[in-house]
Write an enzyme that holds these catalytic residues in place. Structure first.
Site, PDB file in Angstrom:
ATOM      1  N   ASN A 128       0.867  -1.182   0.000  1.00 47.14           N
ATOM      2  CA  ASN A 128       0.000   0.000   0.000  1.00 47.14           C
ATOM      3  C   ASN A 128       0.903   1.231   0.000  1.00 47.14           C
ATOM      4  O   ASN A 128       1.457   1.594   1.033  1.00 47.14           O
ATOM      5  CB  ASN A 128      -0.897  -0.028   1.248  1.00 47.14           C
ATOM      6  CG  ASN A 128      -1.736   1.226   1.390  1.00 47.14           C
ATOM      7  OD1 ASN A 128      -1.795   2.040   0.466  1.00 47.14           O
ATOM      8  ND2 ASN A 128      -2.372   1.385   2.534  1.00 47.14           N
ATOM      9  N   TRP A 129       1.025   1.823  -1.177  1.00 47.71           N
ATOM     10  CA  TRP A 129       1.935   2.973  -1.288  1.00 47.71           C
ATOM     11  C   TRP A 129       1.338   4.253  -0.716  1.00 47.71           C
ATOM     12  O   TRP A 129       2.016   5.286  -0.667  1.00 47.71           O
ATOM     13  CB  TRP A 129       2.328   3.193  -2.763  1.00 47.71           C
ATOM     14  CG  TRP A 129       3.315   2.181  -3.282  1.00 47.71           C
ATOM     15  CD1 TRP A 129       3.902   1.162  -2.574  1.00 47.71           C
ATOM     16  CD2 TRP A 129       3.837   2.096  -4.611  1.00 47.71           C
ATOM     17  NE1 TRP A 129       4.761   0.447  -3.400  1.00 47.71           N
ATOM     18  CE2 TRP A 129       4.737   1.002  -4.642  1.00 47.71           C
ATOM     19  CE3 TRP A 129       3.631   2.835  -5.782  1.00 47.71           C
ATOM     20  CZ2 TRP A 129       5.423   0.644  -5.810  1.00 47.71           C
ATOM     21  CZ3 TRP A 129       4.309   2.479  -6.931  1.00 47.71           C
ATOM     22  CH2 TRP A 129       5.203   1.388  -6.943  1.00 47.71           C
ATOM     23  N   LYS A 130       0.055   4.225  -0.390  1.00 46.82           N
ATOM     24  CA  LYS A 130      -0.614   5.415   0.162  1.00 46.82           C
ATOM     25  C   LYS A 130      -0.410   6.616  -0.769  1.00 46.82           C
ATOM     26  O   LYS A 130      -0.392   6.437  -1.978  1.00 46.82           O
ATOM     27  CB  LYS A 130      -0.142   5.677   1.590  1.00 46.82           C
ATOM     28  CG  LYS A 130      -0.294   4.415   2.449  1.00 46.82           C
ATOM     29  CD  LYS A 130      -0.122   4.655   3.924  1.00 46.82           C
ATOM     30  CE  LYS A 130      -0.290   3.339   4.673  1.00 46.82           C
ATOM     31  NZ  LYS A 130      -0.264   3.510   6.140  1.00 46.82           N
TER      32      LYS A 130
ATOM     33  N   HIS B 202      -9.735   1.113   4.736  1.00 45.86           N
ATOM     34  CA  HIS B 202      -8.481   1.405   5.437  1.00 45.86           C
ATOM     35  C   HIS B 202      -8.732   2.386   6.590  1.00 45.86           C
ATOM     36  O   HIS B 202      -9.527   3.320   6.462  1.00 45.86           O
ATOM     37  CB  HIS B 202      -7.460   1.986   4.461  1.00 45.86           C
ATOM     38  CG  HIS B 202      -6.077   2.000   5.038  1.00 45.86           C
ATOM     39  ND1 HIS B 202      -5.668   2.966   5.931  1.00 45.86           N
ATOM     40  CD2 HIS B 202      -5.046   1.139   4.911  1.00 45.86           C
ATOM     41  CE1 HIS B 202      -4.419   2.704   6.298  1.00 45.86           C
ATOM     42  NE2 HIS B 202      -4.016   1.603   5.697  1.00 45.86           N
TER      43      HIS B 202
ATOM     44  N   GLU C 136      -7.067   4.803   7.683  1.00 46.47           N
ATOM     45  CA  GLU C 136      -6.807   6.224   7.397  1.00 46.47           C
ATOM     46  C   GLU C 136      -8.021   6.869   6.738  1.00 46.47           C
ATOM     47  O   GLU C 136      -8.301   8.050   6.954  1.00 46.47           O
ATOM     48  CB  GLU C 136      -5.534   6.356   6.534  1.00 46.47           C
ATOM     49  CG  GLU C 136      -4.295   6.094   7.383  1.00 46.47           C
ATOM     50  CD  GLU C 136      -3.080   5.622   6.618  1.00 46.47           C
ATOM     51  OE1 GLU C 136      -3.090   5.624   5.372  1.00 46.47           O
ATOM     52  OE2 GLU C 136      -2.107   5.205   7.285  1.00 46.47           O
TER      53      GLU C 136
ATOM     54  N   GLU D 103      -5.588  -4.827  10.733  1.00 44.45           N
ATOM     55  CA  GLU D 103      -4.630  -3.739  10.947  1.00 44.45           C
ATOM     56  C   GLU D 103      -4.992  -2.985  12.217  1.00 44.45           C
ATOM     57  O   GLU D 103      -5.845  -2.079  12.173  1.00 44.45           O
ATOM     58  CB  GLU D 103      -4.663  -2.772   9.757  1.00 44.45           C
ATOM     59  CG  GLU D 103      -4.291  -3.426   8.441  1.00 44.45           C
ATOM     60  CD  GLU D 103      -3.705  -2.404   7.469  1.00 44.45           C
ATOM     61  OE1 GLU D 103      -2.595  -2.664   6.979  1.00 44.45           O
ATOM     62  OE2 GLU D 103      -4.309  -1.354   7.231  1.00 44.45           O
TER      63      GLU D 103
ATOM     64  N   GLY E 186       1.940   2.759  10.857  1.00 45.62           N
ATOM     65  CA  GLY E 186       2.842   3.889  10.703  1.00 45.62           C
ATOM     66  C   GLY E 186       3.504   4.330  11.990  1.00 45.62           C
ATOM     67  O   GLY E 186       4.078   5.415  12.054  1.00 45.62           O
TER      68      GLY E 186
ATOM     69  N   SER F  48       3.057  -1.489  10.501  1.00 47.85           N
ATOM     70  CA  SER F  48       4.501  -1.417  10.733  1.00 47.85           C
ATOM     71  C   SER F  48       5.237  -2.708  10.374  1.00 47.85           C
ATOM     72  O   SER F  48       6.237  -3.058  11.001  1.00 47.85           O
ATOM     73  CB  SER F  48       4.797  -1.005  12.171  1.00 47.85           C
ATOM     74  OG  SER F  48       4.269   0.293  12.429  1.00 47.85           O
TER      75      SER F  48
ATOM     76  N   GLY G 244       2.692  -0.908   4.413  1.00 48.38           N
ATOM     77  CA  GLY G 244       2.637   0.497   4.055  1.00 48.38           C
ATOM     78  C   GLY G 244       4.026   1.072   3.829  1.00 48.38           C
ATOM     79  O   GLY G 244       4.626   0.889   2.782  1.00 48.38           O
ATOM     80  N   GLY G 245       4.555   1.747   4.834  1.00 48.94           N
ATOM     81  CA  GLY G 245       5.831   2.455   4.700  1.00 48.94           C
ATOM     82  C   GLY G 245       6.946   1.624   4.080  1.00 48.94           C
ATOM     83  O   GLY G 245       7.661   2.087   3.173  1.00 48.94           O
TER      84      GLY G 245
HETATM   85  P1  PGA Z   1       2.438   0.754   7.723  1.00 48.14           P
HETATM   86  O1  PGA Z   1       0.981   0.837   7.031  1.00 48.14           O
HETATM   87  O2  PGA Z   1       3.055  -0.537   7.230  1.00 48.14           O
HETATM   88  O3  PGA Z   1       3.160   1.953   7.246  1.00 48.14           O
HETATM   89  O4  PGA Z   1       2.208   0.714   9.192  1.00 48.14           O
HETATM   90  C1  PGA Z   1       0.197  -0.304   6.860  1.00 48.14           C
HETATM   91  C2  PGA Z   1      -1.095   0.083   6.225  1.00 48.14           C
HETATM   92  O5  PGA Z   1      -1.602   1.165   6.542  1.00 48.14           O
HETATM   93  O6  PGA Z   1      -1.661  -0.666   5.401  1.00 48.14           O
END
Ligand code: PGA
Length: 267
Positions: A9-11, A93, A95, A168, A174, A215, A236-237
Site C-alpha cells: 500500500n503505497w498510500k 483502510h 486512514e 490492521e 505507521g 509497521s 505500508g511504509g
Molecule cells: P504501515 O501501514 O506498514 O506503514 O504501518 C500499513 C497500512 O496502513 O496498510
C-alpha cells in the site's frame, strides 16, 4: 490451502513519473512464484504500474473505490472505471475511516462494488488502542465485519473465493509498533469466527485469507508468518523500499514452501 499474499500500500506516495520504476524494482527483487504479490499505487499511477507489470504475475490494486457505480460525485473514482487498470482494491483502510469518516455501512457498499465489478477486495479491519487496552479488540473487529458484510449482502458462496481481510490494529499503522504475533493469530480466529456467525460455512471461513498490517518490515514479518492463521501482510511504509520488500517476500516464500510441504505431508 490459502495463498500467501503480500500487498504493498503505497498510500499518497510516488508520481506517475517514478511509480513504474519502483514497481519494476520491487518486482525484480521479489520474484517468488509461491507468493501472491500486489502493488497498490495512487490512482494516477495505476496506468504506469500496470504497464510496467504487464507480463509479470504481480497484481495491481487501487487504494479505494466509491460506493456507487457512477453519478454526481466530484473527484471520486468508481469501481467500473478501474477495469483494465486494477484487479484488486483496498477498502475500509483506517486512514480513510479516520480522515474521510468512512464507516462500516459505506465500506460494505464499496465491497459490493468490488465484487460486482471484478475487483478483489482487501477489506481492512482493526481496533483503536483504547479498544485493545479495554479488552474489546475482538468485539470491535467482529462488529466491523458484521456491519460491512451486512451492507454488502455478501453470501459465503460469493465471498469465499474473493474476499481478503487485513487485520490492521490502528495503533500499529505507521507507528513502528507492531502487534504481537499471538494477538494477530487470536484475531484471525475471531475474524473467521465472525465470518461463520455471518452465515459463512466453516470451509468458506477457513478459506478466507487474513493478512496482518501495521509497521510490517523485513525484520518484523517473521513473527506474523509463524502463525498458521496469518496468510501474509498489507505493507505500508516499508513497501516503498525495495530492500524491505525483498526481505518481506523472501520470508513469505519460505512460509509458503513450508506450509505446502506440511500440507502435502498431512495428505
Ligand atoms: P504501515 O501501514 O506498514 O506503514 O504501518 C500499513 C497500512 O496502513 O496498510
Amino acid at each position: 490451502m490459502r495463498p500467501i499474499i503480500i500487498a504493498a500500500n503505497w498510500k499518497m506516495n510516488t508520481t506517475p513519473a517514478d511509480a513504474g520504476a519502483l514497481a519494476a524494482a520491487i518486482t525484480a527483487a521479489t520474484n517468488e512464484p509461491e507468493v501472491v504479490r500486489v502493488i497498490c499505487p495512487p490512482y494516477v499511477s495505476l496506468a504506469a504500474v500496470r504497464d510496467t507489470l504487464r507480463g509479470t504475475d504481480v497484481g495491481v490494486g487501487a487504494q479505494n473505490v466509491h460506493a456507487e457505480r457512477a453519478g454526481a460525485y466530484t473527484g471520486e473514482i468508481a469501481a467500473p472505471m478501474l477495469s483494465g487498470l486494477a484487479t484488486w482494491a483496498i477498502i475500509g483502510h483506517s486512514e480513510r475511516r479516520r480522515d474521510q469518516g468512512e464507516a462500516d455501512p459505506l465500506i460494505g457498499r464499496k465491497l459490493r462494488q468490488c465484487l460486482d465489478h471484478g475487483l478483489r477486495p482487501i477489506l481492512c479491519v482493526g481496533e483503536q488502542l483504547e479498544d485493545r487496552e479495554a479488552g474489546r479488540a475482538e468485539s470491535v473487529v467482529r462488529d466491523q465485519l458484521r456491519g460491512v458484510l451486512e451492507a454488502a449482502g455478501l453470501t459465503a458462496a460469493e465471498g469465499a473465493s474473493e474476499l481478503v481481510i487485513a487485520y490492521e490494529p490502528v495503533w500499529a499503522i505507521g507507528t513502528g509498533r507492531t502487534a504481537r504475533g499471538a494477538d494477530a493469530a487470536a484475531m484471525s480466529d475471531a475474524i473467521r469466527g465472525a465470518l461463520r456467525e455471518n452465515g459463512w460455512s466453516a470451509a468458506a471461513a477457513e478459506g478466507c485469507p487474513v493478512l496482518y498490517g501495521g509497521s510490517v518490515t523485513a525484520a518484523a514479518i517473521a513473527e506474523f508468518l509463524a502463525e498458521p492463521g496469518i496468510d501474509g501482510a498489507l505493507v505500508g511504509g516499508a513497501s516503498l523500499k525495495v530492500d524491505e520488500m525483498a526481505g518481506i517476500v523472501a520470508r513469505a516464500a519460505m512460509t509458503a514452501r513450508a506450509r505446502r510441504e506440511a500440507g502435502g505431508a498431512a495428505h
